[in-house]
Write a protein that holds these residues in place. Structure first.
Motif, PDB file in Angstrom:
ATOM      1  N   SER A   1       2.681   1.638  -3.309  1.00 48.93           N
ATOM      2  CA  SER A   1       1.785   2.062  -4.400  1.00 48.93           C
ATOM      3  C   SER A   1       1.561   3.566  -4.379  1.00 48.93           C
TER       4      SER A   1
ATOM      5  N   LEU B 278      -9.164  -1.872   2.386  1.00 47.80           N
ATOM      6  CA  LEU B 278     -10.157  -2.949   2.308  1.00 47.80           C
ATOM      7  C   LEU B 278      -9.477  -4.305   2.173  1.00 47.80           C
ATOM      8  N   LEU B 279      -8.449  -4.380   1.320  1.00 52.12           N
ATOM      9  CA  LEU B 279      -7.730  -5.643   1.154  1.00 52.12           C
ATOM     10  C   LEU B 279      -7.044  -6.080   2.447  1.00 52.12           C
TER      11      LEU B 279
ATOM     12  N   ALA C 234      -7.962   6.659  -3.692  1.00 49.02           N
ATOM     13  CA  ALA C 234      -8.629   5.429  -4.127  1.00 49.02           C
ATOM     14  C   ALA C 234      -7.738   4.209  -3.888  1.00 49.02           C
ATOM     15  N   VAL C 235      -6.456   4.352  -4.171  1.00 48.88           N
ATOM     16  CA  VAL C 235      -5.520   3.244  -3.925  1.00 48.88           C
ATOM     17  C   VAL C 235      -5.417   2.967  -2.431  1.00 48.88           C
ATOM     18  N   GLN C 236      -5.355   4.015  -1.622  1.00 51.72           N
ATOM     19  CA  GLN C 236      -5.311   3.838  -0.165  1.00 51.72           C
ATOM     20  C   GLN C 236      -6.545   3.087   0.326  1.00 51.72           C
ATOM     21  N   LEU C 237      -7.730   3.491  -0.129  1.00 59.09           N
ATOM     22  CA  LEU C 237      -8.960   2.830   0.309  1.00 59.09           C
ATOM     23  C   LEU C 237      -9.034   1.385  -0.165  1.00 59.09           C
ATOM     24  N   LEU C 238      -8.593   1.134  -1.381  1.00 60.17           N
ATOM     25  CA  LEU C 238      -8.598  -0.228  -1.904  1.00 60.17           C
ATOM     26  C   LEU C 238      -7.695  -1.131  -1.056  1.00 60.17           C
ATOM     27  N   PHE C 239      -6.503  -0.655  -0.745  1.00 56.73           N
ATOM     28  CA  PHE C 239      -5.601  -1.458   0.066  1.00 56.73           C
ATOM     29  C   PHE C 239      -6.087  -1.575   1.508  1.00 56.73           C
TER      30      PHE C 239
ATOM     31  N   ARG D 185       0.844  -1.209   0.000  1.00 53.49           N
ATOM     32  CA  ARG D 185       0.000   0.000   0.000  1.00 53.49           C
ATOM     33  C   ARG D 185       0.874   1.251   0.000  1.00 53.49           C
TER      34      ARG D 185
END
Length: 143
Positions: free
Chosen positions: A43, A97-98, A90-95, A40
């Motif tokens: 990225s 969640l992952l 968006a990348v922060q939120l996606l990671f 994260r």
């Protein structure tokens, strides 16, 4: 992987798991949130670096920022900066969640209960009442 609790690894070996099974079934799931946190961070750093890479003519979302600054077209500059920020968020939120999904089921945070009486603060367990007569320090011995 080395950060996995040695007792957990020993328990896995104790139930008959081989070294590869211990690695794949115990160590990797326990380390997955930490590994994903590193990915994260990397990225978001790549997104920031790719934005600056437009300065040397490599394009990307940073191109809007650089071109806007060169032509003094500030709405283009702000628009490009907002696109970069939105992509990073968006990348922060996606990671996030992952990472939450990658946590082992026993380590995931459960639903929080709220108390109406305390204005939404989590409830505390009831205090344990003790009888002073049950305490060995208070019991007097008779001679």
């Amino acid at each position: 992987m080395r950060g996995t609790d040695p007792d957990v690894r020993d328990a896995a070996r104790g139930i008959g798991l081989t070294h590869p099974q211990t690695l794949l079934r115990v160590c990797v799931p326990a380390a997955a949130p930490t590994l994903l946190a590193g990915v994260r961070t990397a990225s978001v750093q790549v997104i920031a670096t790719a934005t600056v890479a437009a300065y040397v003519g490599l394009g990307g979302l940073g191109r809007y920022v650089i071109d806007g600054l060169a032509t003094r077209n500030y709405p283009t500059t702000v628009g490009g900066a907002l696109l970069v920020v939105l992509l990073a968020v968006a990348v922060q939120l996606l990671f996030a969640l992952l990472i939450r999904l990658a946590a082992p089921p026993g380590a995931r945070p459960g639903p929080r209960t709220r108390s109406r009486r305390t204005g939404g603060a989590p409830t505390d367990p009831a205090p344990v009442k003790t009888d002073p007569a049950d305490s060995p320090a208070l019991v007097k011995e008779t001679p």
